[in-house]
Design a protein around this motif. Structure first.
Motif, short mmCIF file in Angstrom:
data_model
loop_
_atom_site.label_atom_id
_atom_site.label_comp_id
_atom_site.label_asym_id
_atom_site.label_seq_id
_atom_site.Cartn_x
_atom_site.Cartn_y
_atom_site.Cartn_z
N LEU A 146 33.38 54.08 37.09
CA LEU A 146 32.68 55.31 37.45
C LEU A 146 31.33 55.34 36.73
O LEU A 146 31.10 56.17 35.85
N THR A 153 28.98 57.64 48.24
CA THR A 153 30.18 57.24 48.97
C THR A 153 30.58 58.38 49.88
O THR A 153 30.75 59.51 49.41
N ALA A 160 36.98 41.01 49.01
CA ALA A 160 36.29 42.28 49.26
C ALA A 160 37.12 43.44 48.72
O ALA A 160 36.60 44.36 48.11
N GLY A 161 38.43 43.34 48.94
CA GLY A 161 39.33 44.39 48.47
C GLY A 161 39.29 44.51 46.97
O GLY A 161 39.20 45.61 46.41
N LEU A 170 36.13 46.09 45.93
CA LEU A 170 36.17 47.54 46.19
C LEU A 170 36.93 48.24 45.08
O LEU A 170 36.51 49.27 44.57
N THR A 171 38.08 47.66 44.72
CA THR A 171 38.91 48.29 43.70
C THR A 171 38.15 48.37 42.40
O THR A 171 38.12 49.40 41.73
N SER A 194 38.63 38.87 52.80
CA SER A 194 39.00 40.29 52.80
C SER A 194 39.64 40.66 51.47
O SER A 194 39.41 41.72 50.93
N LEU A 195 40.45 39.73 50.95
CA LEU A 195 41.09 40.01 49.67
C LEU A 195 40.04 40.16 48.58
O LEU A 195 40.08 41.10 47.79
N SER A 204 35.41 50.96 42.44
CA SER A 204 35.85 52.35 42.38
C SER A 204 36.40 52.69 41.01
O SER A 204 36.52 53.84 40.62
#
Lengths: 343, 270
Positions: A21, A52, A10-11, A14-15, A7-8, A18
């Motif tokens: 750009l 998104t 994945a986190g 994700l960061t 999960s970390l 995002s």
């Protein structure tokens, strides 16, 4: 532990994503559970633009966030009642929807709505109406009137539900008594109050979630929305949806380009994309509301394309109207009537 | 726990059992149908059509639910760690020092999120972060993490402080007497003793962050839906038991955490 690690990771991913750009992104801010995943997959496959989606639960939340700025969204889907506010506050950019290639598919009655004259700002998403649902095994007279609710026939007394939505209920009563929604005519509003108070003892409930109650035949009539009427009929074939001839109100949600959008071209591509019949069909298939695109029926599931709740029968089209949010003074009188009705 | 040792036993007060049962009933009854209908076979949250786990499977396979759940867990993990570290420092600074001016004010300020209505914090953060987002053009997860850390601090702080206050000072004083430096005394004596409190605080903070709706809804940037905001978004359309299934799992996690906290904080008196 392993899960936490994943999960970390994945986190972090994700960061990072995002942060970057990159070109070919689109941020859509829409009502929850309203965007067809198939539609998005198709759009991404055809254009290479990564979409998104972020959810909101009310017009007020959406307006508050967009108004504050810095939200990072490109497109939003406000309701027609709130769209003029977005416009007057300068939150929307003019995307010239009317000049997009797929605008030719927009049904003619949707090309010039009061809330977006000339349809330059908003691409049609989905729409519906406020009418009456009736179980015709209980009552088989004329159902195309709010009289079903306000002057109910003997058979329906005690089996009626009314959606607990102030604006929809009071506007419907106003239309039934010969007025216009959001009318400030005090004499008429007094009549509306008397009518509602007189009718209320004949109702069973003022509640949401009517589909299962029609399925279980606990209710025989309701003031409600067309989408739910359609789903109720699939469970109880005797349910019909009436379009009150004295007038009924319509609602519509429409896609607008936000003034501070970063991905303007991608956003316009999306607006054009959803006006193609095959894509609008996908939209309706998922959310089960009508769209405004000619020829999209061919791409809807069979049960929907022929549903009178979704495709308004010709003779009732004229009676449906859009009403803006009422003025604060009228809103105050509405609230007073509503409070009295709730007693 | 103190009550148990005194002669006044609340359990023997007239009507205690009845009142306690009524309270538990009011607290847990509304949850019962939610849990029951999460196992419904049909599409409906009010019409029972037989037992099935299909909605758990549906939720498990739903990509949106998956990514929202991972996001929730990541944010809650990071935020609860930050909140716990800060809360530990504050707890030490408000219990292991000589009383100083402004101590009460610090206490009140740390606990501010417990008192200020959540919507006020949410709107304030919305406006502030909007300015920062516009100025920096950064839309990442830092905003959510900062917001969550901030409102989690008091929840982490209270159990840690309670633990510190309940701890016997003698051991720490003894360590100091034996020439342990303050840092060494903290590392070898205070910290191990307060660890159950820290864990309890961290878990409480984690649960609070996991469950938050209002602040998250206002602070989240594009694509940052957490599990609770995702669920909120579903409400406009007809709800399926999938939402019940997700709620039941969330409820299960919360109950599990609270049970763990209970056992952790019970140890100290044993």
């Amino acid at each position: 532990m392993k899960l936490a690690y994943q999960s970390l990771l994945a986190g972090v991913a994700l960061t990072v994503s995002s942060l970057a750009l990159a070109a070919g992104e689109l941020n859509l801010y829409n009502w929850g559970n309203y965007t067809s995943p198939k539609l998005i997959e198709k759009f991404e496959a055809e254009t290479g633009i990564k979409v998104t989606i972020t959810d909101y639960d009310s017009n007020e939340t959406a307006l508050a966030k967009v108004r504050a700025g810095g939200h990072g969204f490109d497109l939003a889907v406000p309701s027609h009642s709130h769209l003029p506010i977005w416009m007057s506050e300068g939150l929307i950019a003019n995307a010239r929807v009317d000049q997009m290639p797929n605008f030719k598919n927009v049904a003619k009655e949707w090309r010039n709505p009061d809330w977006d004259p000339g349809r330059q700002y908003s691409a049609p998403w989905q729409w519906g109406s406020v009418g009456v649902m009736v179980d015709t095994s209980v009552y088989n007279g004329d159902i195309n009137t709010f009289g079903i609710i306000l002057d109910p026939p003997e058979e329906l007394i005690g089996k009626i539900n009314v959606a607990p939505e102030m604006n929809d209920v009071i506007s419907s009563a106003l239309l039934y008594l010969g007025g216009e929604a959001c009318s400030g005519d005090k004499e008429l509003l007094r009549k509306v109050r008397d009518k509602l108070v007189e009718a209320k003892p004949k109702w069973k409930s003022m509640d949401y979630g009517v589909i299962e109650k029609f399925a279980g035949r606990d209710l025989a009539a309701s003031l409600y929305w067309n989408g739910a009427a359609f789903r109720a009929r699939l469970k109880n074939p005797d349910v019909r949806y009436g379009y009150p001839v004295e007038g009924y109100s319509l609602w519509a949600d429409a896609v607008v380009l936000l003034k501070d959008a970063k991905n303007v071209e991608e956003a316009k591509t999306f607006m054009n994309f959803i006006m193609a019949p095959e894509n609008a069909g996908l939209m309706s298939e998922f959310a089960r509301y009508a769209n405004s695109i000619v020829g999209s029926e061919a791409f809807m599931p069979e049960d929907m394309a022929t549903a009178p709740e979704v495709v308004v029968p010709e003779e009732f089209i004229g009676a449906g109207k859009f009403y803006p949010t009422c003025s604060p003074e009228v809103q105050k009188m509405y609230t007073a009537i509503w409070t009295e009705l709730q007693k | 726990m103190i009550l148990r040792r005194r002669s006044f036993v609340i359990k023997r007060m007239p009507g205690f059992t009845l009142l306690a049962l009524a309270c538990f009933f009011a607290l847990y009854m509304p949850l019962a149908p939610l849990v029951v209908y999460s196992f419904n076979e049909g599409n409906n949250i009010a019409l029972w059509e037989g037992f099935s786990l299909r909605w758990y499977q549906a939720a498990w396979e739903n990509q949106l639910v998956q990514s929202a759940a991972i996001r929730s867990i990541v944010v809650a993990t990071i935020a609860s760690i930050i909140a716990t570290v800060l809360a530990t420092m504050v707890a030490l600074a408000t219990t292991r020092t000589r009383p100083y001016r402004g101590q009460t004010i610090i206490y009140a300020m740390v606990n501010q999120p417990l008192v200020v209505p959540e919507i006020v914090t949410a709107v304030a953060l919305l406006i502030l972060f909007a300015l920062i987002k516009q100025a920096t053009n950064y839309h990442g997860y830092a905003y959510l993490v900062i917001a969550h850390s901030a409102f989690c601090i008091p929840f982490a702080y209270l159990p840690i402080r309670a633990r510190l206050e309940g701890m016997d000072r003698v051991l720490e004083t003894a360590a100091a007497d034996l020439y342990a430096t303050p840092w060494r005394a903290f590392k070898r004596v205070t910290l191990p003793l307060m660890l159950p409190g820290i864990f309890a605080g961290a878990m409480l903070a984690f649960v609070i962050s996991l469950d938050d709706v209002v602040i998250t809804e206002f602070v989240k940037s594009a694509g940052q839906d957490t599990l609770p905001t995702y669920m909120l978004g579903q409400l406009r359309r007809s709800i399926t038991p999938e939402i019940n299934a997700i709620s039941t799992v969330l409820l299960g996690i919360s109950v599990l955490m609270v049970t763990l906290i209970f056992f952790l904080s019970r140890k100290k008196t044993a």
